[in-house]
Design a protein around this motif. Structure first.
Motif, PDB file in Angstrom:
ATOM      1  N   ALA A  14     -31.284  41.893  12.192  1.00 18.58           N
ATOM      2  CA  ALA A  14     -30.982  42.309  10.818  1.00 18.58           C
ATOM      3  C   ALA A  14     -30.640  41.110   9.944  1.00 18.58           C
ATOM      4  N   THR A  15     -29.889  40.167  10.514  1.00 16.78           N
ATOM      5  CA  THR A  15     -29.522  38.967   9.756  1.00 16.78           C
ATOM      6  C   THR A  15     -30.751  38.177   9.346  1.00 16.78           C
ATOM      7  N   VAL A  16     -31.635  37.938  10.308  1.00 15.30           N
ATOM      8  CA  VAL A  16     -32.827  37.129  10.018  1.00 15.30           C
ATOM      9  C   VAL A  16     -33.732  37.849   9.031  1.00 15.30           C
ATOM     10  N   ARG A  17     -33.989  39.127   9.299  1.00 16.72           N
ATOM     11  CA  ARG A  17     -34.921  39.846   8.432  1.00 16.72           C
ATOM     12  C   ARG A  17     -34.347  40.055   7.035  1.00 16.72           C
ATOM     13  N   CYS A  18     -33.102  40.399   6.957  1.00 20.81           N
ATOM     14  CA  CYS A  18     -32.493  40.590   5.629  1.00 20.81           C
ATOM     15  C   CYS A  18     -32.492  39.287   4.837  1.00 20.81           C
ATOM     16  N   GLU A  19     -32.260  38.193   5.543  1.00 22.88           N
ATOM     17  CA  GLU A  19     -32.291  36.901   4.866  1.00 22.88           C
ATOM     18  C   GLU A  19     -33.708  36.568   4.406  1.00 22.88           C
ATOM     19  N   GLU A  20     -34.682  36.886   5.236  1.00 24.59           N
ATOM     20  CA  GLU A  20     -36.069  36.663   4.832  1.00 24.59           C
ATOM     21  C   GLU A  20     -36.424  37.502   3.612  1.00 24.59           C
ATOM     22  N   ILE A  21     -36.043  38.763   3.670  1.00 26.96           N
ATOM     23  CA  ILE A  21     -36.323  39.650   2.532  1.00 26.96           C
ATOM     24  C   ILE A  21     -35.625  39.139   1.277  1.00 26.96           C
ATOM     25  N   ALA A  22     -34.355  38.729   1.417  1.00 26.04           N
ATOM     26  CA  ALA A  22     -33.596  38.222   0.270  1.00 26.04           C
ATOM     27  C   ALA A  22     -34.260  36.976  -0.305  1.00 26.04           C
ATOM     28  N   ASN A  23     -34.718  36.085   0.570  1.00 25.11           N
ATOM     29  CA  ASN A  23     -35.389  34.869   0.088  1.00 25.11           C
ATOM     30  C   ASN A  23     -36.690  35.206  -0.622  1.00 25.11           C
ATOM     31  N   GLU A  24     -37.418  36.172  -0.064  1.00 26.24           N
ATOM     32  CA  GLU A  24     -38.662  36.593  -0.711  1.00 26.24           C
ATOM     33  C   GLU A  24     -38.375  37.143  -2.113  1.00 26.24           C
ATOM     34  N   LYS A  25     -37.338  37.953  -2.230  1.00 27.11           N
ATOM     35  CA  LYS A  25     -36.998  38.527  -3.533  1.00 27.11           C
ATOM     36  C   LYS A  25     -36.515  37.457  -4.507  1.00 27.11           C
ATOM     37  N   TYR A  26     -35.816  36.482  -3.981  1.00 30.63           N
ATOM     38  CA  TYR A  26     -35.336  35.394  -4.843  1.00 30.63           C
ATOM     39  C   TYR A  26     -36.510  34.582  -5.389  1.00 30.63           C
ATOM     40  N   VAL A  27     -37.449  34.258  -4.512  1.00 31.66           N
ATOM     41  CA  VAL A  27     -38.640  33.508  -4.941  1.00 31.66           C
ATOM     42  C   VAL A  27     -39.466  34.343  -5.916  1.00 31.66           C
ATOM     43  N   SER A  28     -39.604  35.626  -5.616  1.00 32.19           N
ATOM     44  CA  SER A  28     -40.355  36.506  -6.513  1.00 32.19           C
ATOM     45  C   SER A  28     -39.673  36.615  -7.868  1.00 32.19           C
ATOM     46  N   PHE A  29     -38.347  36.667  -7.856  1.00 32.81           N
ATOM     47  CA  PHE A  29     -37.605  36.745  -9.116  1.00 32.81           C
ATOM     48  C   PHE A  29     -37.851  35.499  -9.979  1.00 32.81           C
ATOM     49  N   MET A  30     -37.810  34.329  -9.340  1.00 28.09           N
ATOM     50  CA  MET A  30     -38.030  33.087 -10.096  1.00 28.09           C
ATOM     51  C   MET A  30     -39.424  33.052 -10.723  1.00 28.09           C
ATOM     52  N   ALA A  31     -40.394  33.662 -10.043  1.00 24.27           N
ATOM     53  CA  ALA A  31     -41.763  33.651 -10.553  1.00 24.27           C
ATOM     54  C   ALA A  31     -42.066  34.861 -11.422  1.00 24.27           C
ATOM     55  N   ASN A  32     -41.109  35.766 -11.565  1.00 28.61           N
ATOM     56  CA  ASN A  32     -41.352  36.983 -12.334  1.00 28.61           C
ATOM     57  C   ASN A  32     -41.632  36.652 -13.801  1.00 28.61           C
ATOM     58  N   GLU A  33     -42.675  37.236 -14.331  1.00 31.79           N
ATOM     59  CA  GLU A  33     -43.094  36.932 -15.698  1.00 31.79           C
ATOM     60  C   GLU A  33     -42.045  37.343 -16.722  1.00 31.79           C
ATOM     61  N   ASN A  34     -41.468  38.525 -16.540  1.00 36.39           N
ATOM     62  CA  ASN A  34     -40.452  38.998 -17.493  1.00 36.39           C
ATOM     63  C   ASN A  34     -39.246  38.068 -17.524  1.00 36.39           C
ATOM     64  N   TRP A  35     -38.812  37.622 -16.343  1.00 38.19           N
ATOM     65  CA  TRP A  35     -37.680  36.702 -16.292  1.00 38.19           C
ATOM     66  C   TRP A  35     -38.042  35.365 -16.925  1.00 38.19           C
ATOM     67  N   CYS A  36     -39.221  34.851 -16.635  1.00 33.41           N
ATOM     68  CA  CYS A  36     -39.630  33.555 -17.203  1.00 33.41           C
ATOM     69  C   CYS A  36     -39.694  33.621 -18.724  1.00 33.41           C
ATOM     70  N   LEU A  37     -40.249  34.721 -19.246  1.00 28.64           N
ATOM     71  CA  LEU A  37     -40.320  34.877 -20.705  1.00 28.64           C
ATOM     72  C   LEU A  37     -38.925  34.991 -21.305  1.00 28.64           C
TER      73      LEU A  37
END
Length: 813
Positions: free
Chosen positions: A288-311
């Protein structure tokens, strides 16, 4: 990895015990296992080699595992552990085909790998199929007994194992009914369980605490294929909805979410290979620790690249964004919801901890944008406050009232903006920015206040300067006994007016009385300073003022007409009057008298500089014992109020007398010259002598009128020469200059007169009344007209002389 129309399979662990992480990742993507969450089941099968395990799985679940070719002899078909997905069974069911036991291919390594694979199957499976021959039931040396011992032994290595379903599949069932075979099988199983060494904690634990035991029997695949397939089809139905309550699967509390299956299986095999005890609860937390951390990192990277956030991030750099908090909260909640959706089946404690970490990372990422938003709000609110404050002041609103109202209004506006920009997930405090805005507003108010007060003060100071400078200068210029009383009255009137106006203007600033009194006192001091400065300025020009006053009084009469020195004026008295007036001016300018304190400056100056007796005493150095002006201060006058010291007054008076002495001398000279010019007649005794001695000649003229006419004509000619030559004017500058000037002008003037007379003689007789004998006779006979004739003749000569083209030489000075 092999793939059929509906089924995918891959080798999970090869014959050498190497985990195929690449293959399982590809397998999971292919069957979309990551989308299943906890809605999946794992089935594994164990049994002796060449017991038909793969055949059973292929017929039961529609998999495509490799089967043994009976015509080539009995040999090992499945090596290692293979994984496939079942076709057409809900929920998603994964099937593991384990390498058979008791194979001759492994030899001595068979037991080690058998235990490892069995432990792996128990750790990851919900249902374990035990494939066994029907003829082994009840036999002491049956082929399934070592397998069961292996299963029960490795079970002891699992800390807090979950309850697993053990389904015993009896192959090649004989005519003996299942009801008779099942009790014997369960009895054999219980004996094996009792014989297996257990930890102290599980000494008395029954088999049912660890396993759900199910028994099924199948006919021979080779001899009764149709019956076998029918029985397999019936068995297949039991695997539908196997994870539902009451389903075939056992305890699901330890199930790992589907997205973490690959990592979980890899880590379990790693621990088993290292021959360590497998702690499933700890393993579950680790996965759970590894997978949740992976998921969290994926969401963090996706958030940084999110168009709405960038705009949004780009826009907030250039200015405030309406609905900033709402937009940012929406983006944050979207990604956190995605995290929750993907990590929902993992350990709650781990999931929550990783979610909190993700929140912190996201908030750390968006905080600069939030701070920029607050900065724009602060600067924008401050600018709006400045505009509104200025507009309120220009509209006539009181300063304090405008400052208070605008501050309250725009601080509330800032609070609204902060509420609109708030990030709900963060407990960020905007009080520091708010305090900074409040300080900026207070600083601006203080700045404007200082500027307005300075402007007010400067305005009233300018009014005072204008109201005092000119009148004070005029009053000092016309120095008299009423000069300083008039200045004091003027100062009091203008100061009271200015203080009254300033006091009214300050009422809108809501200041304390002490500050207000200080400003009013400062204005009053400024007014006095204007008067004193003007007095000092005029004192610096006192000598010029004194000379101007002396010149005005000396050179003009009481009607302000220029004075002509005819000889009748008393120059001494005029000089004394003018000097006294100048001394009055000096005494007035000697000190500042704004406090109505009496002094004796005028008397001191008068006694020391004007009085004749005193002057005589001053000039007699041997007799004089004390000079009242030999001091740098005046009696009863403070040094700060002194404009001209006694010593300076004495020096100025000496200079004044020296510079005005020439005017007096010129007046005396002009008066004497005028007297000389007016005394051109001979003395009276000479006139009497002329009358006595010339009596006979006079009588002769009376007896012969012709002589009288000649004399009259000679008089006219002499009168004309007198006028033309300006004899009286020429002799005004002296006898010798007059004679020299007349000598140069006499001959041209005479020639001009003769030429004019000649021109008059050529005029026709009818235009010349003097050529008419009757008129001439009448003129001589009429004595009353003789004087008129003389006057007109003199005028005619004068006018003809003035109109000649030959101009007389200019007078030499």
């Amino acid at each position: 990895m092999a793939k059929s129309e509906e089924c995918c399979s891959t080798q999970l662990i090869d014959g050498d015990g190497i985990f195929n992480d690449t293959g399982i990742d590809q397998f999971i993507k292919e069957v979309k296992l990551g989308e299943c969450g906890l809605s999946y089941a794992v089935v594994s099968i164990m049994g002796p080699q060449s017991s038909g395990k793969s055949t059973l799985l292929n017929n039961l679940f529609g998999t495509n595992f490799r089967e043994m070719d009976a015509f080539k002899g009995r040999s090992q078909t499945t090596k290692g552990i293979w994984l496939a997905n079942c076709a057409g069974i809900e929920p998603c069911t994964l099937v593991m085909d384990l390498e058979g036991t008791d194979g001759r291919e492994r030899g001595e390594d068979d037991t080690a790998f058998e235990k490892q694979s069995a432990l792996f199957a128990l750790a990851v499976s919900d249902i374990v199929l035990i494939n066994m021959w029907c003829h082994d039931i009840g036999r002491e040396q049956a082929a399934n007994k070592p397998l069961l011992k292996t299963v029960f032994q490795v079970m002891m290595r699992l800390f807090s194992p979950r309850k697993t379903t053990l389904m015993f599949v009896i192959r090649d069932k004989t005519r003996t009914p299942l009801e008779n075979l099942e009790p014997v099988l369960r009895e054999d199983i219980q004996k094996i369980w009792d014989s297996v060494p257990k930890p102290q904690a599980h000494k008395e634990t029954p088999l049912s605490e660890f396993f759900n035991v199910e028994v099924v029997a199948l006919s021979s695949y080779e001899e009764k294929e149709e019956q076998f397939k029918e029985q397999v089809a019936n068995l297949r139905q039991r695997f539908f909805h196997s994870i539902a309550p009451g389903g075939l699967a056992g305890d699901r509390r330890g199930a790992v979410p589907a997205s973490g299956f690959s990592f979980s299986a890899q880590q379990i095999w790693k621990v088993i290979k290292e021959n360590k005890d497998l702690d499933l609860p700890a393993h579950k937390v680790m996965v759970a620790t590894v997978r949740c951390e992976e998921i969290a990192n994926e969401k963090y990277v996706s958030f940084m690249a999110n168009e709405n956030w960038c705009l949004l991030e780009e826009a907030v750099q250039s200015g405030p964004i309406a609905g900033f908090g709402k937009k940012l909260n929406s983006i944050l909640y979207t990604f956190l919801s995605e995290y929750e959706a993907e990590a929902t089946y993992f350990d709650e404690g781990v999931r929550s901890a990783k979610r909190k970490q993700l929140e912190e990372k996201l908030l750390q990422l968006v905080q600069p944008a939030y701070q920029s938003m607050l900065g724009h709000l602060r600067s924008g609110t401050l600018e709006k406050f400045k505009e509104a404050f200025e507009k309120a002041l220009n509209g006539g609103e009181g300063f304090s009232m405008a400052a208070r109202n605008c501050t309250e209004s725009y601080m509330a506006l800032f609070d609204e903006g902060c509420a609109d920009a708030v990030v709900e997930l963060a407990n960020w405090d905007s009080s520091k920015v708010r305090d900074k805005l409040h300080r900026d507003i207070d600083a601006h108010v203080a700045s404007v206040r200082a500027a307005k007060l300075s402007e007010l003060t400067s305005s009233y100071e300018a009014k005072l300067n204008e109201a005092l400078s000119g009148p004070v200068e005029a009053l000092l210029d016309g120095a008299s006994n009423e000069t300083w009383p008039a200045i004091r009255k003027l100062l009091q009137r203008e100061t009271e007016s200015a203080i009254s106006g300033l006091s009214g203007a300050l009422s809108g600033f809501d200041m304390d009385e002490q500050t207000k009194d200080k400003m009013l006192t400062s204005l009053e001091d400024y007014a006095r300073g204007v008067v004193e400065a003007k007095a000092r300025e005029e004192a610096g020009r006192v000598l010029i003022r004194m000379k101007d006053r002396f010149s005005t009084l000396f050179s003009h009469d009481s009607d302000s007409m220029p004075r002509v020195w005819t000889g009748k004026e008393d120059i001494r008295a005029i000089t004394k009057t003018a000097r006294s007036a100048s001394l009055k001016l000096l005494s007035v300018m000697a000190a500042i008298r704004l406090d109505d304190n009496a002094d004796n400056i005028e008397n001191t100056l008068s006694s020391a500089l004007v009085d004749t007796k005193n002057n005589a005493a001053v000039t007699d150095r041997s007799i004089t014992a004390f000079d009242p002006l030999a001091s740098s201060t005046w009696e009863q006058v403070p040094p700060a109020k002194t404009l001209i010291t006694p010593v300076q007054c004495k020096s100025l008076w000496r200079q004044f007398r020296a510079e005005t002495e020439y005017s007096v001398t010129q007046a005396i000279s002009a008066q004497e010259a005028n007297k000389r010019n007016n005394n051109w007649l001979p003395p009276p005794w000479a006139i009497v002598a002329l009358i006595v001695l010339g009596f006979n000649e006079f009588m002769t003229l009376l007896r012969n009128p012709l002589y009288l006419g000649v004399i009259f004509v000679g008089f006219l000619i002499m009168k004309a020469l007198w006028v033309q030559l300006d004899i009286s004017g020429e002799f005004r500058n002296g006898a010798l200059p007059g004679l020299l000037s007349l000598s140069t002008k006499f001959l041209p003037t005479v020639m001009n007169l003769l030429r004019k007379l000649a021109e008059e003689g050529q005029i026709p007789a009818n235009n010349n009344p003097q050529r008419n004998p009757a008129v001439a006779s009448k003129g001589f006979q009429n004595g009353s007209t003789s004087s008129d004739l003389s006057s007109s003749a003199s005028s005619e000569v004068t006018s003809s002389g003035n109109g000649t083209e030959y101009s007389s030489p200019t007078k030499e000075d």
